[in-house]
Design a protein around this motif. Sequence first.
Motif, PDB file in Angstrom:
ATOM      1  N   ASN A  55      33.033  29.941  67.378  1.00 42.49           N
ATOM      2  CA  ASN A  55      34.407  30.255  66.963  1.00 42.49           C
ATOM      3  C   ASN A  55      34.424  30.675  65.496  1.00 42.49           C
ATOM      4  N   ILE A  56      34.346  31.963  65.268  1.00 44.02           N
ATOM      5  CA  ILE A  56      34.433  32.507  63.916  1.00 44.02           C
ATOM      6  C   ILE A  56      35.919  32.648  63.618  1.00 44.02           C
ATOM      7  N   ARG A  92      34.727  21.432  69.080  1.00 39.28           N
ATOM      8  CA  ARG A  92      34.195  22.798  69.136  1.00 39.28           C
ATOM      9  C   ARG A  92      33.487  23.103  67.823  1.00 39.28           C
ATOM     10  N   ASP A  93      32.708  24.138  67.858  1.00 38.39           N
ATOM     11  CA  ASP A  93      32.004  24.604  66.665  1.00 38.39           C
ATOM     12  C   ASP A  93      32.834  25.697  66.015  1.00 38.39           C
ATOM     13  N   PHE A  94      33.180  25.524  64.755  1.00 40.97           N
ATOM     14  CA  PHE A  94      33.973  26.499  64.011  1.00 40.97           C
ATOM     15  C   PHE A  94      33.187  26.960  62.796  1.00 40.97           C
ATOM     16  N   LEU A  95      33.248  28.257  62.514  1.00 38.55           N
ATOM     17  CA  LEU A  95      32.575  28.817  61.342  1.00 38.55           C
ATOM     18  C   LEU A  95      33.527  29.770  60.638  1.00 38.55           C
ATOM     19  N   PRO A  96      33.823  29.509  59.346  1.00 34.77           N
ATOM     20  CA  PRO A  96      34.698  30.411  58.595  1.00 34.77           C
ATOM     21  C   PRO A  96      34.101  31.814  58.477  1.00 34.77           C
ATOM     22  N   ASP A  97      34.978  32.808  58.460  1.00 27.77           N
ATOM     23  CA  ASP A  97      34.518  34.199  58.423  1.00 27.77           C
ATOM     24  C   ASP A  97      33.662  34.511  57.202  1.00 27.77           C
ATOM     25  N   CYS A  98      33.950  33.884  56.046  1.00 25.39           N
ATOM     26  CA  CYS A  98      33.154  34.191  54.851  1.00 25.39           C
ATOM     27  C   CYS A  98      31.705  33.706  55.010  1.00 25.39           C
ATOM     28  N   GLN A  99      31.501  32.520  55.611  1.00 28.47           N
ATOM     29  CA  GLN A  99      30.136  32.042  55.863  1.00 28.47           C
ATOM     30  C   GLN A  99      29.462  32.893  56.944  1.00 28.47           C
ATOM     31  N   PHE A 100      30.229  33.314  57.935  1.00 26.76           N
ATOM     32  CA  PHE A 100      29.697  34.197  58.965  1.00 26.76           C
ATOM     33  C   PHE A 100      29.175  35.490  58.338  1.00 26.76           C
ATOM     34  N   LEU A 101      29.964  36.079  57.448  1.00 26.88           N
ATOM     35  CA  LEU A 101      29.556  37.346  56.818  1.00 26.88           C
ATOM     36  C   LEU A 101      28.308  37.178  55.958  1.00 26.88           C
ATOM     37  N   GLU A 102      28.214  36.059  55.254  1.00 28.58           N
ATOM     38  CA  GLU A 102      27.009  35.794  54.458  1.00 28.58           C
ATOM     39  C   GLU A 102      25.776  35.702  55.346  1.00 28.58           C
ATOM     40  N   LEU A 103      25.903  34.966  56.451  1.00 24.01           N
ATOM     41  CA  LEU A 103      24.774  34.835  57.376  1.00 24.01           C
ATOM     42  C   LEU A 103      24.424  36.166  58.028  1.00 24.01           C
ATOM     43  N   LEU A 104      25.442  36.891  58.433  1.00 22.07           N
ATOM     44  CA  LEU A 104      25.197  38.188  59.067  1.00 22.07           C
ATOM     45  C   LEU A 104      24.465  39.118  58.107  1.00 22.07           C
ATOM     46  N   ASN A 105      24.851  39.106  56.849  1.00 26.45           N
ATOM     47  CA  ASN A 105      24.175  39.930  55.847  1.00 26.45           C
ATOM     48  C   ASN A 105      22.703  39.531  55.723  1.00 26.45           C
TER      49      ASN A 105
END
Length: 191
Positions: A55-56, A92-105
Motif C-alpha cells: 500500500n503506497i 496492512r503494510d503501508f509505505l509513504p510515497d516519498c520512501q517509495f520514490l527513494e527506493l525506486l530510484n
Amino acid sequence: MVMLSSCKVYGPSSVVLTELNNPSPKSIGGINRLQSERLALVRLGRRLTILRCTNIFGFELNQDRPRFMAMMLRSLLEKGTVEFDCSLKTRRDFLPDCQFLELLNCVVSNPRPGIYNLGSGIPLKVGQIAKWVIEGYGNGKVIQTNDAKGNELLVDVSKLERIYGRSAHESEISESCKTIGRKLRNKQTAQ
C-alpha cells in the motif's frame, strides 16, 4: 527492465509473505499482475527486476481511484469521519510515497534481477493510520461498522533491504500520515 507489480499476486493471507510464497491471487487485479509477471519473465529472464508493491500512499483525493488513502481523505473532508467496514485492528503494510520514490530510484539506478517485496515491512493497524491522519487534520473520528477482520497484507521486505537499505520506519509513516492530514486541513481552509 524494472517492473512494478503488486503484492495482490499472493492473494489474501494473514501470514507474513516472502517472495518464496506461492502466488494465489483471488482478485482480477492480482491475477492480471501475476500473468504480466510471468510473461515478462519468459521474455526477459535475468534482465528483469519485479517489485511487488504494498500500500503506497500519499495525499490523494481522486474519486476515480478507490484507494485506501483517497477514500479515507474524501470521507474525512466531506463527513468528518473515517469509516471502516472491517476491524480497526486489521493489519496492512503501508509505505509513504516519498520512501517509495527513494527506493525506486535506488532500484532503477542499480537493478538486480529477481522478485522483491517493496513495502515498509511493518504491520500497521488500519485504525492507527486513520488516527495519525486525523491527528494531522485536527479533528474527526474513526467509525468501525463491522468488527470482522479485513484482508491483511503483511510482507517480508528483508530481501530488498539487504540490497537497497531500510525502506521506512514507523515514525516516518506516522509523520507522513500527519502531514497528509495537515495538507487536507489546508485544502479545506483554502476552499
